[in-house]
Design an enzyme around this catalytic site. Structure first.
Site, PDB file in Angstrom:
ATOM      1  N   ARG A 111       0.107   2.468 -14.685  1.00 29.44           N
ATOM      2  CA  ARG A 111       0.619   2.020 -13.393  1.00 29.44           C
ATOM      3  C   ARG A 111       1.933   2.723 -13.071  1.00 29.44           C
ATOM      4  O   ARG A 111       2.763   2.976 -13.963  1.00 29.44           O
ATOM      5  CB  ARG A 111       0.844   0.515 -13.435  1.00 29.44           C
ATOM      6  CG  ARG A 111       1.277  -0.131 -12.114  1.00 29.44           C
ATOM      7  CD  ARG A 111       0.221  -0.025 -11.077  1.00 29.44           C
ATOM      8  NE  ARG A 111       0.437  -1.018  -9.988  1.00 29.44           N
ATOM      9  CZ  ARG A 111      -0.122  -0.941  -8.810  1.00 29.44           C
ATOM     10  NH1 ARG A 111      -0.947   0.079  -8.529  1.00 29.44           N
ATOM     11  NH2 ARG A 111       0.097  -1.872  -7.889  1.00 29.44           N
ATOM     12  N   THR A 399      -8.616   3.339  -3.531  1.00 27.28           N
ATOM     13  CA  THR A 399      -8.883   3.256  -4.963  1.00 27.28           C
ATOM     14  C   THR A 399     -10.275   3.768  -5.322  1.00 27.28           C
ATOM     15  O   THR A 399     -11.084   4.076  -4.464  1.00 27.28           O
ATOM     16  CB  THR A 399      -8.672   1.803  -5.456  1.00 27.28           C
ATOM     17  OG1 THR A 399      -7.426   1.321  -4.947  1.00 27.28           O
ATOM     18  CG2 THR A 399      -8.637   1.687  -6.951  1.00 27.28           C
ATOM     19  N   GLU A 419      -3.334   3.945  -3.862  1.00 25.53           N
ATOM     20  CA  GLU A 419      -3.088   2.706  -3.126  1.00 25.53           C
ATOM     21  C   GLU A 419      -3.716   2.724  -1.757  1.00 25.53           C
ATOM     22  O   GLU A 419      -4.876   2.413  -1.634  1.00 25.53           O
ATOM     23  CB  GLU A 419      -1.596   2.365  -3.030  1.00 25.53           C
ATOM     24  CG  GLU A 419      -1.311   0.881  -2.924  1.00 25.53           C
ATOM     25  CD  GLU A 419      -1.488   0.268  -1.554  1.00 25.53           C
ATOM     26  OE1 GLU A 419      -1.464   0.998  -0.550  1.00 25.53           O
ATOM     27  OE2 GLU A 419      -1.675  -0.957  -1.487  1.00 25.53           O
ATOM     28  N   SER A 463      -0.865  -5.332  -9.357  1.00 23.77           N
ATOM     29  CA  SER A 463      -2.091  -4.706  -8.886  1.00 23.77           C
ATOM     30  C   SER A 463      -3.210  -5.743  -8.882  1.00 23.77           C
ATOM     31  O   SER A 463      -3.054  -6.846  -9.414  1.00 23.77           O
ATOM     32  CB  SER A 463      -2.462  -3.538  -9.810  1.00 23.77           C
ATOM     33  OG  SER A 463      -3.745  -3.037  -9.535  1.00 23.77           O
ATOM     34  N   SER A 464      -4.329  -5.375  -8.268  1.00 22.67           N
ATOM     35  CA  SER A 464      -5.546  -6.183  -8.362  1.00 22.67           C
ATOM     36  C   SER A 464      -6.650  -5.449  -9.103  1.00 22.67           C
ATOM     37  O   SER A 464      -7.770  -5.969  -9.212  1.00 22.67           O
ATOM     38  CB  SER A 464      -6.046  -6.549  -6.959  1.00 22.67           C
ATOM     39  OG  SER A 464      -5.103  -7.340  -6.283  1.00 22.67           O
ATOM     40  N   GLY A 485     -10.988  -1.708  -3.674  1.00 20.10           N
ATOM     41  CA  GLY A 485     -11.068  -2.725  -2.633  1.00 20.10           C
ATOM     42  C   GLY A 485      -9.825  -3.556  -2.419  1.00 20.10           C
ATOM     43  O   GLY A 485      -9.915  -4.665  -1.900  1.00 20.10           O
TER      44      GLY A 485
END
Length: 579
Positions: A111, A399, A419, A463-464, A485
């Site tokens: 990251r 992504t 992103e 983040s997801s 997504g």
């Protein structure tokens, strides 16, 4: 605490269930899409990635005897070229790795990090109000120190089989000789307001009159070929120090508008991290996800843990009952996500408490099988420290995800991103720079104190991304999956896991299952699919519904007794290939 997850009986929805069933039958929404294509098949190894050229590059490494990590690196380098809107060496990634020899799962954190010179007020205007999203994104302000190359190098040292330079050959050749612009890339170029205004990107992607170059145009990128050649020869150091790093910093700090604070010291000091994977039981399986700073692993595992008490296997995948339960579990998980998740090197994240089976059983008591109920609030997990201070992030979907299983049975599940679509819109030496700093909360403080995901020097934004591995009860690999997504990644991945584990769909059918996902508000139902037909029955029990396009990019590989099954999301342009 006692394990109440299995012992507590399911509350029968009683007389309301027939109404739900009738509404669903009238809407035609009880069965998964019958038109799902068959999965790809392979006997030895396989890769699934978001562009055929990237998949082919990874397959080339597998055929050469390379490892899953080798194939992932080769694919990522090609994605930098052919899918610049989504990921690349100017961004970051999270990777899970399964090692067959001892059935160990490792987690690699690539990251991005915030520059040392930033302040918590980075995205506040002079009046103290947050900037509008694209005012923050476009330019240098949003660029964090890229992490993907350091992460890939770290993983390669541990698990690579082929020489580092060998992995760069397909991407260098494609950048030098050119590739044809795909329909998806052309479409995204044609609708972007900001990219044509950036000198380097504008000259590369657009005609002199400002129109996007046509589908099928051969696009050559000699600047990227040269950049990759230097990194192939000099390792990741050639990116993080020296002329490449200097050019990145110059572009960020001297942006014509919205300059940023990234420095050569920020790049030289970037460190990729190996963290402990989050592995928890779900029914008869063990599901492994990434730990913070991504919220994806915790949130996906929470959703599964909350749903474990309900007999999902008796429900149709596109039944209103299943969609309702999934939505309520998602609401609860996202409430905790907003309050607690952030960079664990900066804030105390009660991961163990959030995944505690007793805590999840108590939270599951809040799910009414018959009604939507009130908006979910964050819980009080064991081990929490300090105030609950929800933050707000504006992450939008871009992504990419890839999955690999190599000839030795090792596997990679990797989600990678710049992103937003085309990141910060800044292009340097042939690649796009990220805008990952806008994944921080724009407001650094809430009414009760500092927000967990506030901007801080050296910090990694929440983040997801949710790369996931599933093991069977003996520790054998069963599934590698993930998706792009934005914050909907969590729902896309969790729904796909339920489709494979509870509803016994193959990976391709699971990926093609029409989406119903939710975060903290309305249930998003995928437009022009059978999921949209669930709207009336869900509204009847109190849900707000939004019918919308849900462009996931799920890619996965399923290990079966008959070999490998590969799935690629038809909503994008990926493919699964293997031998």
């Amino acid at each position: 605490m006692p394990d109440r997850t299995r012992s507590r009986p399911y509350r029968n929805p009683g007389l309301f269930a027939p109404l739900l069933m009738l509404l669903a039958l009238l809407a035609g929404g009880l069965a998964p899409d019958a038109h799902a294509k068959p999965p790809a098949h392979a006997g030895k190894y396989m890769i699934a990635a978001a562009n055929p050229l990237a998949t082919e590059a990874g397959l080339e490494m597998l055929r050469a005897g390379g490892s899953a990590v080798d194939a992932a690196i080769a694919a990522q380098l090609v994605l930098t070229l052919v899918e610049p809107q989504s990921s690349g060496i100017g961004g970051g990634a999270f990777m899970l790795h399964f090692r067959q020899s001892d059935r160990a799962v490792a987690a690699y954190d690539g990251r991005e990090t915030a520059p040392a010179a930033v302040a918590p007020t980075l995205f506040l205007q002079a009046d103290g109000e947050p900037m509008k999203f694209y005012e923050a994104v476009v330019g240098g302000r949003s660029v964090g120190a890229p992490g993907v190359l350091r992460m890939l190098e770290l993983a390669h040292r541990a698990h690579g089989k082929l020489a580092w330079a060998r992995l760069f050959e397909p991407a260098i050749a494609l950048a030098r000789d050119g590739f044809e612009i795909s329909e998806r890339l052309h479409y995204l170029l044609s609708i972007d307001r900001f990219l044509p205004l950036q000198p380097a990107a504008g000259a590369y992607f657009y005609e002199p009159d400002g129109t996007a170059k046509a589908v099928g145009t051969l696009l050559r990128n000699p600047a990227l070929a040269d950049t990759l050649r230097q990194i192939a020869e000099g390792g990741a150091d050639a990116f993080y120090t020296g002329p490449i790093a200097a050019d990145i910093v110059d572009a960020v700090r001297n942006a014509a508008s919205n300059p940023g604070a990234l420095s050569v010291a920020d790049l030289a000091g970037y460190v990729a991290k190996e963290r402990s994977a989050l592995c928890r039981p779900y029914r008869d399986w063990r599901v492994c996800g990434m730990p913070p700073p991504t919220s994806g692993g915790v949130a996906v595992l929470q959703i599964l843990g909350l749903l474990e008490r309900f007999p999902l296997s008796t429900m149709a995948p596109l039944s209103p009952e299943a969609a309702h339960l999934f939505a309520r579990a998602s609401h609860l998980a996202f409430a905790d996500r907003g309050a607690y998740l952030g960079d664990p090197d900066f804030v105390s994240v009660p991961v163990a408490g959030l995944l505690d089976r007793g805590y999840l059983a108590a939270r599951a008591d809040l799910i009414d099988p018959e009604r939507a109920g009130e908006p979910a609030a964050a819980g009080d997990p064991p081990g929490r420290a300090g105030q609950v201070v929800p933050g707000h992030d504006l992450a939008l979907p871009s992504t990419s995800h890839l999955a690999v299983v190599d000839g030795d049975g090792n596997a990679v599940s990797m989600t990678t991103s710049v992103e937003n679509v085309f990141g910060s819109r800044h292009m340097v030496r042939g690649f796009i720079l990220n805008n990952q700093l806008t994944d921080f909360s724009f407001r650094p403080d809430g009414p009760d104190g500092p927000v967990a995901n506030r901007v801080e020097p050296g910090k990694r934004p929440r983040s997801s991304m949710s790369p996931t591995l599933v093991l069977d009860r003996d520790g054998n690999l069963m599934l590698a999956v993930g998706s792009p997504g934005g914050s909907r990644i969590i729902g896309f991945v969790a729904q796909t896991l339920l489709a494979v584990l509870d509803w016994e769909l193959d990976i391709q059918a699971a990926i093609e299952l029409p989406h119903y996902v939710t975060r903290t508000g309305a249930i998003d139902l995928e437009a022009d699919t059978d999921a949209a037909a669930l709207g009336p029955s869900l509204e009847a029990i109190g849900h707000k519904v939004d019918i919308r396009s849900l462009t996931s990019g799920l890619h996965g590989i399923q290990v079966t007794k008959d070999g490998l099954l590969g799935g690629a999301d038809p909503r994008r342009e990926g493919v699964a290939l293997g031998d």
